[in-house]
Write an enzyme that holds these catalytic residues in place. Structure first.
Site, PDB file in Angstrom:
ATOM      1  N   ASP A 266       6.798  -7.725   1.787  1.00 42.41           N
ATOM      2  CA  ASP A 266       5.471  -7.366   2.261  1.00 42.41           C
ATOM      3  C   ASP A 266       5.545  -7.016   3.744  1.00 42.41           C
ATOM      4  OD1 ASP A 266       2.679  -6.989   2.232  1.00 42.41           O
ATOM      5  OD2 ASP A 266       2.353  -8.798   1.036  1.00 42.41           O
TER       6      ASP A 266
ATOM      7  N   GLU B 160      -3.675  -7.146  -4.820  1.00 38.13           N
ATOM      8  CA  GLU B 160      -3.220  -8.173  -3.874  1.00 38.13           C
ATOM      9  C   GLU B 160      -4.268  -8.465  -2.826  1.00 38.13           C
ATOM     10  OE1 GLU B 160      -1.214  -9.817  -0.259  1.00 38.13           O
ATOM     11  OE2 GLU B 160      -2.371  -7.964  -0.500  1.00 38.13           O
TER      12      GLU B 160
ATOM     13  N   HIS C 297       3.169  -5.028  -3.614  1.00 37.62           N
ATOM     14  CA  HIS C 297       1.880  -4.647  -4.197  1.00 37.62           C
ATOM     15  C   HIS C 297       1.543  -3.188  -3.921  1.00 37.62           C
ATOM     16  CE1 HIS C 297      -0.566  -4.931  -0.422  1.00 37.62           C
ATOM     17  NE2 HIS C 297       0.293  -5.880  -0.113  1.00 37.62           N
TER      18      HIS C 297
END
Length: 337
Positions: A223, A200, A62
């Site tokens: 992530d 996100e 993201h």
């Protein structure tokens, strides 16, 4: 360094344009075709070398970072604000911010401790206790400079503390965005999709759209995860996560169960290739995993997480060795198909 440029770019949740433009420029240099959906997600498709392979693998990160949004004016010329994403409110006082596209400078103000009463000194800080001071003397002056709905980002630059330790804002998840770009520099047998998602931090909204568009066979979330190696860990709270010991590969993310066969596969590849990684049962937060499951697509889900200290505050730290090892491991994993 691409990672430094990404971290220094401006991209609070809902205002990811500057970061998106930087990624677009990199993709153009690499001669890669991409699309941008109505939400603002960037989606790249790199056709596999093997024409007979129908396997679709999607890597997802993201673009957005935690930030602030201006909500109202105070009579003294200061500004009230709300957060864009979940963050540690106690880390906000007396920090400098840049407001809006013109980067108006401000300071997040808090009543000085020597003027606080006993109750004020002992209670937890809330957003009601804070304001942004831009040096204006009146509400009318501030209104002529700042619009309601303007974003504010933290005035923090990327910096190396040593050969491998860095500090910056937005490591969550500009690390993932940088890794996606590095992954796209090589060819693979499978069809590879890379999704640079928006929003996100306010409910994983972007990944719903990008995942539904692709409907991949394998979805890999790239992530960050909280490194808790500086505090005492209760054994009942789960295994500790350390900087410098490689990416974290869990079996479970929040309430989401990840695909065990793919977890075992990537862990096996790491061990065979002497790439350090961290084994834990699961993470507290599900990240993108639950969101993609809710799209109803029949896919296998995997998470590869880079440890960061002080996540969800205005500045974080990570070890570049973990970043490099994540890239090495993901390349070997994708080439195994």
């Amino acid at each position: 360094m691409l990672l430094e440029k990404l971290c220094n770019s401006i991209g609070p949740t809902g205002y990811e344009g500057d970061t998106r433009n930087l990624i677009k420029d990199e993709l153009k240099i690499m001669n890669l075709e991409f699309s941008i959906d109505n939400m603002g997600n960037i989606l790249v498709h790199k056709k596999g070398k093997n024409d007979k392979s129908n396997l679709k693998v999607m890597l997802s990160a993201h673009m957005d970072e935690c930030g602030l949004i201006i909500t109202s004016y105070n009579s003294d010329g200061t500004l009230k604000f709300s957060t864009l994403g979940s963050m540690n409110i106690n880390s906000l006082p007396c920090k400098t911010v840049l407001i809006g596209k013109h980067k108006i400078r401000g300071v997040i103000g808090l009543k000085p401790i020597h003027l606080q009463n006993k109750k004020e000194r002992t209670h937890s800080i809330s957003l009601n206790d804070l304001c942004i001071d831009i040096g204006s003397y009146s509400k009318s002056e501030t209104k002529s400079i700042i619009d309601l709905g303007d974003f504010a980002e933290f005035n923090i630059e990327f910096e190396k503390f040593s050969d491998t330790i860095i500090k910056s804002k937005a490591l969550n998840d500009r690390l993932g965005c940088s890794i996606l770009i590095e992954m796209l520099k090589e060819d693979y047998n499978c069809d590879l999709y890379a999704a640079f998602n928006v929003q996100e931090n306010i409910g994983q909204r972007g990944v719903f759209a990008s995942n539904y568009s692709v409907k991949p066979d394998i979805f890999v979330s790239i992530d960050t995860v909280n490194a808790n190696d500086l505090v005492d860990i209760d054994i009942n709270e789960g295994a500790p996560v350390f900087l410098g010991r490689g990416p974290v590969i869990p079996f479970k993310a929040g309430i989401s169960m990840l695909d065990r066969s793919n977890v075992k596969c990537i862990r096996s590849i790491a061990e065979q290739s002497d790439i350090v990684y961290q084994r834990i049962a699961g993470t507290r937060k599900e990240g993108q995993s639950t969101s993609v499951q809710l799209t109803g697509s029949n896919m296998k889900i995997l998470s590869v997480l880079i440890p960061c200290r002080y996540m969800n505050s205005i500045v974080s730290m990570c070890d570049l060795n973990d970043y490099e090892n994540t890239i090495k491991l993901l390349k070997k994993y994708i080439k195994s198909f």
